[in-house]
Scaffold this motif. Sequence first.
Motif, PDB file in Angstrom:
ATOM      1  N   ALA A  15       0.836  -1.197   0.000  1.00 13.42           N
ATOM      2  CA  ALA A  15       0.000   0.000   0.000  1.00 13.42           C
ATOM      3  C   ALA A  15       0.872   1.249   0.000  1.00 13.42           C
ATOM      4  CB  ALA A  15      -0.914   0.015   1.223  1.00 13.42           C
ATOM      5  N   LYS A  16       0.553   2.202  -0.852  1.00 10.84           N
ATOM      6  CA  LYS A  16       1.321   3.443  -0.939  1.00 10.84           C
ATOM      7  C   LYS A  16       0.800   4.446   0.086  1.00 10.84           C
ATOM      8  CE  LYS A  16       2.005   2.755  -5.917  1.00 10.84           C
ATOM      9  NZ  LYS A  16       1.702   3.279  -7.276  1.00 10.84           N
ATOM     10  N   LEU A  17       1.712   5.008   0.853  1.00 18.23           N
ATOM     11  CA  LEU A  17       1.358   6.006   1.860  1.00 18.23           C
ATOM     12  C   LEU A  17       2.028   7.330   1.521  1.00 18.23           C
ATOM     13  CD1 LEU A  17       1.728   3.860   5.115  1.00 18.23           C
ATOM     14  CD2 LEU A  17      -0.334   4.284   3.752  1.00 18.23           C
ATOM     15  N   VAL A  18       1.296   8.409   1.735  1.00 20.76           N
ATOM     16  CA  VAL A  18       1.800   9.753   1.436  1.00 20.76           C
ATOM     17  C   VAL A  18       3.019  10.083   2.276  1.00 20.76           C
ATOM     18  CG1 VAL A  18       1.250  12.214   1.600  1.00 20.76           C
ATOM     19  CG2 VAL A  18      -0.431  10.620   0.650  1.00 20.76           C
ATOM     20  N   LYS A  19       3.007   9.650   3.522  1.00 20.96           N
ATOM     21  CA  LYS A  19       4.075   9.989   4.453  1.00 20.96           C
ATOM     22  C   LYS A  19       4.519   8.734   5.192  1.00 20.96           C
ATOM     23  CE  LYS A  19       5.118  13.761   7.689  1.00 20.96           C
ATOM     24  NZ  LYS A  19       6.218  14.301   6.905  1.00 20.96           N
ATOM     25  N   ALA A  20       5.809   8.510   5.270  1.00 23.19           N
ATOM     26  CA  ALA A  20       6.336   7.315   5.931  1.00 23.19           C
ATOM     27  C   ALA A  20       5.931   7.279   7.397  1.00 23.19           C
ATOM     28  CB  ALA A  20       7.866   7.281   5.805  1.00 23.19           C
ATOM     29  N   ASN A  44      -2.380  14.195  -2.952  1.00 23.18           N
ATOM     30  CA  ASN A  44      -1.544  13.565  -1.922  1.00 23.18           C
ATOM     31  C   ASN A  44      -1.605  14.282  -0.571  1.00 23.18           C
ATOM     32  OD1 ASN A  44      -0.606  11.355  -3.430  1.00 23.18           O
ATOM     33  ND2 ASN A  44       1.010  12.595  -4.358  1.00 23.18           N
ATOM     34  N   VAL A  45      -2.739  14.879  -0.282  1.00 26.11           N
ATOM     35  CA  VAL A  45      -2.960  15.437   1.048  1.00 26.11           C
ATOM     36  C   VAL A  45      -3.148  14.294   2.047  1.00 26.11           C
ATOM     37  CG1 VAL A  45      -4.536  16.809   2.471  1.00 26.11           C
ATOM     38  CG2 VAL A  45      -3.923  17.599   0.183  1.00 26.11           C
ATOM     39  N   CYS A  46      -3.772  13.209   1.574  1.00 27.64           N
ATOM     40  CA  CYS A  46      -4.044  12.078   2.454  1.00 27.64           C
ATOM     41  C   CYS A  46      -4.086  10.782   1.668  1.00 27.64           C
ATOM     42  CB  CYS A  46      -5.357  12.299   3.203  1.00 27.64           C
ATOM     43  SG  CYS A  46      -6.724  12.801   2.143  1.00 27.64           S
ATOM     44  N   GLY A  61     -18.706   4.236   2.938  1.00 28.38           N
ATOM     45  CA  GLY A  61     -17.482   3.554   2.567  1.00 28.38           C
ATOM     46  C   GLY A  61     -16.282   4.453   2.806  1.00 28.38           C
ATOM     47  N   PHE A  62     -15.126   3.850   3.047  1.00 26.24           N
ATOM     48  CA  PHE A  62     -13.871   4.594   3.080  1.00 26.24           C
ATOM     49  C   PHE A  62     -13.374   4.680   1.630  1.00 26.24           C
ATOM     50  CE2 PHE A  62     -13.834   2.270   7.251  1.00 26.24           C
ATOM     51  CZ  PHE A  62     -14.146   3.389   8.022  1.00 26.24           C
ATOM     52  N   ALA A  63     -12.590   5.700   1.328  1.00 29.30           N
ATOM     53  CA  ALA A  63     -12.177   5.888  -0.061  1.00 29.30           C
ATOM     54  C   ALA A  63     -10.698   6.213  -0.179  1.00 29.30           C
ATOM     55  CB  ALA A  63     -13.002   7.003  -0.710  1.00 29.30           C
ATOM     56  N   VAL A  64     -10.112   5.782  -1.286  1.00 27.77           N
ATOM     57  CA  VAL A  64      -8.724   6.128  -1.625  1.00 27.77           C
ATOM     58  C   VAL A  64      -8.720   6.659  -3.061  1.00 27.77           C
ATOM     59  CG1 VAL A  64      -7.869   4.304  -0.107  1.00 27.77           C
ATOM     60  CG2 VAL A  64      -8.072   3.853  -2.541  1.00 27.77           C
ATOM     61  N   ARG A  65      -7.540   7.008  -3.557  1.00 30.04           N
ATOM     62  CA  ARG A  65      -7.435   7.509  -4.926  1.00 30.04           C
ATOM     63  C   ARG A  65      -8.072   6.527  -5.906  1.00 30.04           C
ATOM     64  NH1 ARG A  65      -2.368   8.486  -3.102  1.00 30.04           N
ATOM     65  NH2 ARG A  65      -1.495   6.729  -4.272  1.00 30.04           N
ATOM     66  N   LYS A  66      -8.673   7.046  -6.943  1.00 29.77           N
ATOM     67  CA  LYS A  66      -9.353   6.221  -7.932  1.00 29.77           C
ATOM     68  C   LYS A  66      -8.405   5.224  -8.579  1.00 29.77           C
ATOM     69  CE  LYS A  66     -12.674   5.048 -10.838  1.00 29.77           C
ATOM     70  NZ  LYS A  66     -13.850   4.272 -10.399  1.00 29.77           N
ATOM     71  N   GLU A  67      -7.193   5.662  -8.865  1.00 33.49           N
ATOM     72  CA  GLU A  67      -6.216   4.795  -9.522  1.00 33.49           C
ATOM     73  C   GLU A  67      -4.931   4.729  -8.694  1.00 33.49           C
ATOM     74  OE1 GLU A  67      -7.056   3.177 -12.129  1.00 33.49           O
ATOM     75  OE2 GLU A  67      -8.857   4.258 -12.790  1.00 33.49           O
TER      76      GLU A  67
END
Length: 277
Positions: free
Chosen positions: A40-45, A105-107, A231-237
């Motif tokens: 999973a990609k995270l904006v901040k380590a 990439n704010v969240c 639902g929780f949401a993440v970036r579309k792609e």
Amino acid sequence: MSPSRRLPFRRTATVCAAASLALTLGACSSSDDGATVKGAKLVKAGQITTCTHLPYAPFQSERDGKVVGFDVSMIDLVAKDLGVKQEIVDKSFETIKTGADLNANVCDVAAAGMTITEERKQNLAFSTPYFEATQALLARKGIKASTVEDITKQKLKLGSQSSTTGEDFAHKHGADPQSFESSDAELNGLRTGQVDVIVQDYPVVQNWLKDPATAAKYEIVGNLDTGEQYGFAVRKEGNAKLVELIDKAIKKAKADGTYKKLYEQWIGPMPKGADAQ
């Protein structure tokens, strides 16, 4: 579950310039290129950054300087699985539901008591539904208006929270509600007489009525079963793995009793079948 800290996001460049305010860096430009944890990609380590819109109790609200609530506790489960902490950014619901904050990439994830809709699916990748939601009409005691049509027929003033499905529902049923930026502003509009009735998610109204002063003057006059699911949401792609991990956390919580425990802690008695897989 320990409450998560809020990253105080500000909409002016001066905050990013104030290096002493370290907590704001997660919401501003940073040299931190993020990290990938379990795919999973995270904006901040070291953290999963959550965009929400405050206040929206019992799903998210501030208490003693901390952001707490049902949504917060659910994403804490994801954070625990990833071995990171959760940080929360307070944003406009409009920029959350359009995917603008996630794309910038704010969240990493949006957790804001957000109904899954076909329109929002165009901009967001949603988790499996984690909450069944309905709408309620809250009014001063003595008002008899159980539907939006009753409100318009009696020429009562209706209030809604901007950019929400409750507001959309009112428009679709012929009303032109006064729009408020937040749920608190909406309730204040009812208290100050700006409107006669407000439409809001049922659990939020239930939470308001826990206050004896509110319950003494106002009551639910109508329940609107709109078939909504949160639902929780993440970036579309580009971050399907994070959706997979969120789904896994929801499924596990429902199976091991954690979901029921959190539901009863933040919302109240859990309806039969609410934790069905």
